[in-house]
Design a protein around this motif. Structure first.
Motif, PDB file in Angstrom:
ATOM      1  N   ILE A  58      40.742  35.968  38.339  1.00 28.48           N
ATOM      2  CA  ILE A  58      40.329  36.741  37.434  1.00 28.48           C
ATOM      3  C   ILE A  58      39.738  36.001  36.315  1.00 28.48           C
ATOM      4  O   ILE A  58      40.358  34.938  36.105  1.00 28.48           O
ATOM      5  CB  ILE A  58      41.103  37.959  36.917  1.00 28.48           C
ATOM      6  N   GLU A  74      31.749  40.358  32.279  1.00 24.81           N
ATOM      7  CA  GLU A  74      31.529  41.879  31.666  1.00 24.81           C
ATOM      8  C   GLU A  74      30.338  42.019  30.819  1.00 24.81           C
ATOM      9  O   GLU A  74      29.563  43.040  30.948  1.00 24.81           O
ATOM     10  CB  GLU A  74      32.793  42.092  30.993  1.00 24.81           C
ATOM     11  N   SER A  90      29.845  40.946  38.747  1.00 24.30           N
ATOM     12  CA  SER A  90      31.079  41.170  39.390  1.00 24.30           C
ATOM     13  C   SER A  90      31.895  39.946  39.595  1.00 24.30           C
ATOM     14  O   SER A  90      32.978  39.744  39.343  1.00 24.30           O
ATOM     15  CB  SER A  90      30.879  41.811  40.903  1.00 24.30           C
ATOM     16  N   ARG A 134      35.290  39.675  37.655  1.00 29.47           N
ATOM     17  CA  ARG A 134      35.422  40.170  36.325  1.00 29.47           C
ATOM     18  C   ARG A 134      36.568  40.920  35.686  1.00 29.47           C
ATOM     19  O   ARG A 134      37.331  41.528  36.459  1.00 29.47           O
ATOM     20  CB  ARG A 134      34.298  41.435  36.432  1.00 29.47           C
ATOM     21  N   SER A 135      36.961  40.431  34.418  1.00 27.86           N
ATOM     22  CA  SER A 135      37.976  41.252  33.889  1.00 27.86           C
ATOM     23  C   SER A 135      37.645  42.249  32.853  1.00 27.86           C
ATOM     24  O   SER A 135      36.658  41.927  31.994  1.00 27.86           O
ATOM     25  CB  SER A 135      38.837  40.017  33.139  1.00 27.86           C
ATOM     26  N   LYS A 136      38.335  43.351  32.922  1.00 30.48           N
ATOM     27  CA  LYS A 136      37.893  44.341  32.024  1.00 30.48           C
ATOM     28  C   LYS A 136      38.294  43.882  30.465  1.00 30.48           C
ATOM     29  O   LYS A 136      39.459  43.475  30.272  1.00 30.48           O
ATOM     30  CB  LYS A 136      38.668  45.626  32.253  1.00 30.48           C
ATOM     31  N   THR A 147      41.241  44.321  36.929  1.00 33.99           N
ATOM     32  CA  THR A 147      39.720  44.102  37.794  1.00 33.99           C
ATOM     33  C   THR A 147      39.794  45.449  38.637  1.00 33.99           C
ATOM     34  O   THR A 147      40.853  45.631  39.053  1.00 33.99           O
ATOM     35  CB  THR A 147      39.900  42.636  38.259  1.00 33.99           C
ATOM     36  N   ASP A 194      35.413  45.150  42.010  1.00 35.40           N
ATOM     37  CA  ASP A 194      35.209  43.733  41.695  1.00 35.40           C
ATOM     38  C   ASP A 194      36.208  42.805  42.308  1.00 35.40           C
ATOM     39  O   ASP A 194      35.978  41.767  42.840  1.00 35.40           O
ATOM     40  CB  ASP A 194      35.384  43.456  40.198  1.00 35.40           C
ATOM     41  N   CYS A 195      37.512  43.498  42.678  1.00 35.35           N
ATOM     42  CA  CYS A 195      38.499  42.462  43.577  1.00 35.35           C
ATOM     43  C   CYS A 195      37.932  42.243  44.953  1.00 35.35           C
ATOM     44  O   CYS A 195      37.811  41.315  45.364  1.00 35.35           O
ATOM     45  CB  CYS A 195      39.961  43.337  43.623  1.00 35.35           C
TER      46      CYS A 195
END
Ligand code: HGY
Ligand code: MN
Ligand code: MN
Ligand code: MN
Length: 408
Positions: A190, A197, A202, A373-375, A386, A390-391
């Motif tokens: 991640i 973001e 992604s 991507r990390s929220k 994530t 996206d994972c």
């Protein structure tokens, strides 16, 4: 596409091990929680028909044979140990994603030329002993006996914890791989930041990894009565440390690229009516540019000397780890970009502020990383997140990157 439900299900099954009331997880190296996590992840590797074993430093490894068995192995993976009260994705996405890649290959009866190994590296985070990346150092052959003397908060050394878990600290050399035995290392992780973001992407291709420098400061002043000691007669270790924290923030902030963090702080004796006599704290200093990091380190050391001299405080600075920043291999970066193109996934190139196991493998083989991507860029926090999509996108990119690199 890989099986995103199977991946998602495993991520949340693993997240149950070491879960706290807070919703975060704590899975420290050589702990009961980590042992349980390794047994679960090892069972996933068995399910895929991999040859599963743990090496001399406790790295959990699943090996898929290739058509050319003695060809150099392609390594993929990450870690399943965590920081204190950490999140569910930092590390596990790369290990479970690697297993998903090999399971998808098995389901499609794909056998590559090169053998492939998916690895859960021992103690990537360094949370328990304040000395990290034990497993990847072991695999790179750079782990030394003196490193195993690092202690946890209860005073147990890495060597003692290894023994307790059935590993012989004297045998760590057996984990070392030779240069010609490894083709490359690719890690899916991640991002732990906000760039993907903010750009609405992604996945990302990592260009370089900032190097963490960890120092421990010990300030020795004089404990005294909080009520009877006038302010001008004090040698208050905590007041000196507070002034130094400000200096750290200023010096790190000056370059625009360096980051400095005081993450651990202890004072002694710690009574409400006692002037703190001793203070210990850690500094985590990073920059993708090593000379900039070293200049900031020098400026902080000079400020620490000046502040402590001025206040009559004793100063000791110990180095816990000094990891040089790493440029990711152009060959691996282009394999990742080709994988994104095959999937029709837009991507970008970005550097990693976080440290990763690949840093320890840079002299062993070409190293590369894929970011998902990390929220809100949150990590090392129970709110780390994530999305399932996206994972899966990250693992799909890893899948095509592996197919590309595992070809002779
Ligand atoms: O500390 C780090 O950068 C990583 O999370 N080990
Ligand atoms: Mn981490
Ligand atoms: Mn990590
Ligand atoms: Mn990592």
């Amino acid at each position: 596409m890989i099986d995103q439900e199977r991946l998602w299900q495993r991520i949340h099954q693993l997240a149950e091990i070491g879960k706290l009331e807070s919703g975060g997880i704590t899975r420290l190296s050589f702990s009961r929680e980590e042992r349980k996590a390794k047994d679960l992840v090892g069972s996933f590797m068995q399910e895929v028909g991999l040859h599963v074993y743990e090496d001399a430093v406790g790295n959990l490894i699943g090996r898929k044979q290739g058509k050319i068995p003695d060809a150099p192995v392609l390594l993929i993976g990450s870690h399943i140990d965590s920081v204190y009260n950490g999140g569910n994705f930092d590390g596990p996405l790369g290990v479970l994603g690697g297993i998903e890649v090999l399971q998808t290959m098995r389901d499609r009866e794909i056998v590559t030329d090169h053998p492939i190994e998916v690895i859960a590296f021992t103690d990537e985070e360094g949370a328990r002993f304040s000395f990290g990346m034990i497993g990847s150092r072991g695999l790179a052959g750079t782990l030394r006996q003196e490193h195993l003397q690092a202690q946890d908060k209860q005073g147990a050394t890495i060597a003692e914890a290894m023994r307790e878990n059935g590993f012989d600290p004297g045998a760590i050399g057996q984990a070392a791989r030779s240069k010609d035995s490894v083709k490359a290392y690719v890690e899916l992780h991640i991002e732990q930041g906000k760039i993907l973001e903010n750009t609405g992407l992604s996945v990302g291709v990592v260009s370089g990894i900032a190097g963490p420098l960890w120092l421990k400061f010990k300030l020795a002043g004089e404990a005294g009565h909080a009520g009877t000691t006038p302010m001008n007669l004090r040698r208050d270790a905590l007041a000196a440390a507070a002034q130094l924290f400000q200096a750290i923030e200023t010096e790190a902030g000056r370059t625009g690229s360096t980051v400095g963090t005081v993450g651990q702080l202890q004072l002694f004796p710690g009574g409400i009516n006692i002037i703190p006599g001793e203070v210990e704290f850690t500094l985590d200093l990073r920059d993708v540019n090593e000379s900039v990091r070293n200049q900031v380190e020098q400026a902080i050391r000079e400020q620490a000397e000046a502040i402590c001299n001025e206040r009559g405080i004793g100063l000791q600075i110990a180095e816990l780890q000094r990891v040089p920043p790493v440029h990711c291999s152009d060959m691996v970066q282009s394999a990742i970009r080709d994988a994104c193109a095959t999937l029709g996934l837009a991507t970008t190139t970005l550097s990693s502020g976080a440290g990763h196991d690949g840093m320890q493998l840079k002299d062993l083989c070409p190293v590369g990383m894929i970011f998902a991507r990390s929220k809100d860029g949150i990590s090392h926090n129970p709110a780390e997140w994530t999305s399932k999509e996206d994972c899966a996108a990250g693992v799909d990119v890893l899948y095509h990157t592996v197919l590309h690199l595992a070809k002779y």
